[in-house]
Design a protein around this motif. Structure first.
Motif, PDB file in Angstrom:
ATOM      1  N   GLN A 169     115.069  52.573  70.682  1.00 33.85           N
ATOM      2  CA  GLN A 169     113.608  52.435  70.673  1.00 33.85           C
ATOM      3  C   GLN A 169     112.973  53.194  69.517  1.00 33.85           C
ATOM      4  O   GLN A 169     112.004  52.734  68.945  1.00 33.85           O
ATOM      5  CB  GLN A 169     113.000  52.889  71.995  1.00 33.85           C
ATOM      6  N   CYS A 225     124.433  49.858  68.737  1.00 30.70           N
ATOM      7  CA  CYS A 225     123.731  48.714  69.329  1.00 30.70           C
ATOM      8  C   CYS A 225     124.723  47.591  69.640  1.00 30.70           C
ATOM      9  O   CYS A 225     124.710  47.037  70.741  1.00 30.70           O
ATOM     10  CB  CYS A 225     122.639  48.239  68.371  1.00 30.70           C
ATOM     11  N   MET A 281     119.863  54.229  75.264  1.00 28.49           N
ATOM     12  CA  MET A 281     119.015  53.182  74.745  1.00 28.49           C
ATOM     13  C   MET A 281     117.772  53.756  74.061  1.00 28.49           C
ATOM     14  O   MET A 281     117.162  53.083  73.269  1.00 28.49           O
ATOM     15  CB  MET A 281     118.585  52.230  75.865  1.00 28.49           C
ATOM     16  N   GLN A 282     117.446  54.997  74.404  1.00 30.45           N
ATOM     17  CA  GLN A 282     116.252  55.605  73.832  1.00 30.45           C
ATOM     18  C   GLN A 282     116.328  55.683  72.310  1.00 30.45           C
ATOM     19  O   GLN A 282     115.338  55.479  71.635  1.00 30.45           O
ATOM     20  CB  GLN A 282     116.024  57.001  74.435  1.00 30.45           C
ATOM     21  N   ARG A 302     107.741  43.763  67.153  1.00 32.33           N
ATOM     22  CA  ARG A 302     108.814  44.760  67.259  1.00 32.33           C
ATOM     23  C   ARG A 302     109.785  44.513  66.099  1.00 32.33           C
ATOM     24  O   ARG A 302     110.563  43.569  66.124  1.00 32.33           O
ATOM     25  CB  ARG A 302     109.533  44.653  68.600  1.00 32.33           C
ATOM     26  N   ILE A 309     115.964  43.235  72.645  1.00 35.54           N
ATOM     27  CA  ILE A 309     114.644  43.583  73.182  1.00 35.54           C
ATOM     28  C   ILE A 309     114.198  42.543  74.199  1.00 35.54           C
ATOM     29  O   ILE A 309     114.295  41.338  73.944  1.00 35.54           O
ATOM     30  CB  ILE A 309     113.597  43.636  72.047  1.00 35.54           C
ATOM     31  N   VAL A 324     116.755  47.105  75.375  1.00 37.38           N
ATOM     32  CA  VAL A 324     115.473  47.812  75.345  1.00 37.38           C
ATOM     33  C   VAL A 324     114.419  46.915  75.984  1.00 37.38           C
ATOM     34  O   VAL A 324     114.361  45.718  75.684  1.00 37.38           O
ATOM     35  CB  VAL A 324     115.066  48.145  73.892  1.00 37.38           C
ATOM     36  N   ARG A 325     113.596  47.500  76.838  1.00 39.69           N
ATOM     37  CA  ARG A 325     112.530  46.724  77.482  1.00 39.69           C
ATOM     38  C   ARG A 325     111.179  47.340  77.166  1.00 39.69           C
ATOM     39  O   ARG A 325     111.023  48.550  77.195  1.00 39.69           O
ATOM     40  CB  ARG A 325     112.750  46.700  78.990  1.00 39.69           C
ATOM     41  N   TYR A 326     110.240  46.481  76.857  1.00 37.50           N
ATOM     42  CA  TYR A 326     108.849  46.902  76.617  1.00 37.50           C
ATOM     43  C   TYR A 326     107.953  46.205  77.612  1.00 37.50           C
ATOM     44  O   TYR A 326     108.195  45.108  78.024  1.00 37.50           O
ATOM     45  CB  TYR A 326     108.397  46.539  75.201  1.00 37.50           C
TER      46      TYR A 326
END
Length: 172
Positions: free
Chosen positions: A5, A37, A1-2, A22, A149, A170-172
């Motif tokens: 990002q 993805c 997943m990196q 984003r 996201i 992806v988590r922020y």
């Protein structure tokens, strides 16, 4: 997943001061990353009998349509008002500063059909909750939902309610 990002651009103070937007357009522009993805979004649902993927307007269409192809399922758009010809079924939902609506073509889903919801971002969870309520009116079997996201600080996952899974890449 990196690697996803690294392809999601941070745009400070857009659309308003204090917001970090984003931007997924670099991810979409990279053919290999976009394919990975879609593969990653589809992976939990492979072999789960998903019959329809409902993409939430507008960026959810991008991911939802590609997911539908990957899962050998139909694609059903969930639209903002005035975009679909009648007859439509509608769900109203609360925004931070007002009310919005999502619509689906009447008869687009059948009772018992296994449905997956798809969108680009989970923030406050209002849109995804409205999408869930809207498709459940058809008596479908909700497989779950997926987003690219998740903005964890917005706590949108709390509004998901229920037993069907909600997956974020992806988590922020």
């Amino acid at each position: 997943m990196q690697d996803f990002q690294t392809l999601i651009r941070e745009v400070p103070d857009f659309p308003t001061p204090g917001v970090i937007f984003r931007d997924i357009t670099p991810l979409l522009a990279d053919a290999g990353a976009f394919a990975r993805c879609i593969d990653a979004l589809a992976e939990p649902w492979l072999g789960q009998g998903v019959q329809a993927v409902c993409g939430i307007e507008s960026r959810g269409f991008i991911f939802g349509a590609a997911l539908a192809q990957k899962l050998n399922a139909g694609f059903v758009p969930l639209r903002k008002p005035g975009k679909l010809p009648p007859p439509v079924v509608e769900e109203r939902y609360q925004l931070e500063y007002g009310v919005d609506r999502l619509q689906i073509r009447e008869g687009a889903l059948k009772p018992g059909e296994r449905v997956l919801l798809a969108d680009d971002v989970l923030a406050t969870g209002g849109t995804l909750a409205a999408a869930r309520a809207l498709v459940e009116r058809f008596g479908v079997a909700l497989a779950g939902a997926c987003v690219v996201i998740e903005l964890e600080a917005m706590q949108g996952r709390k509004r998901w309610n229920g037993t069907s899974p909600l997956r974020a890449l992806v988590r922020y």
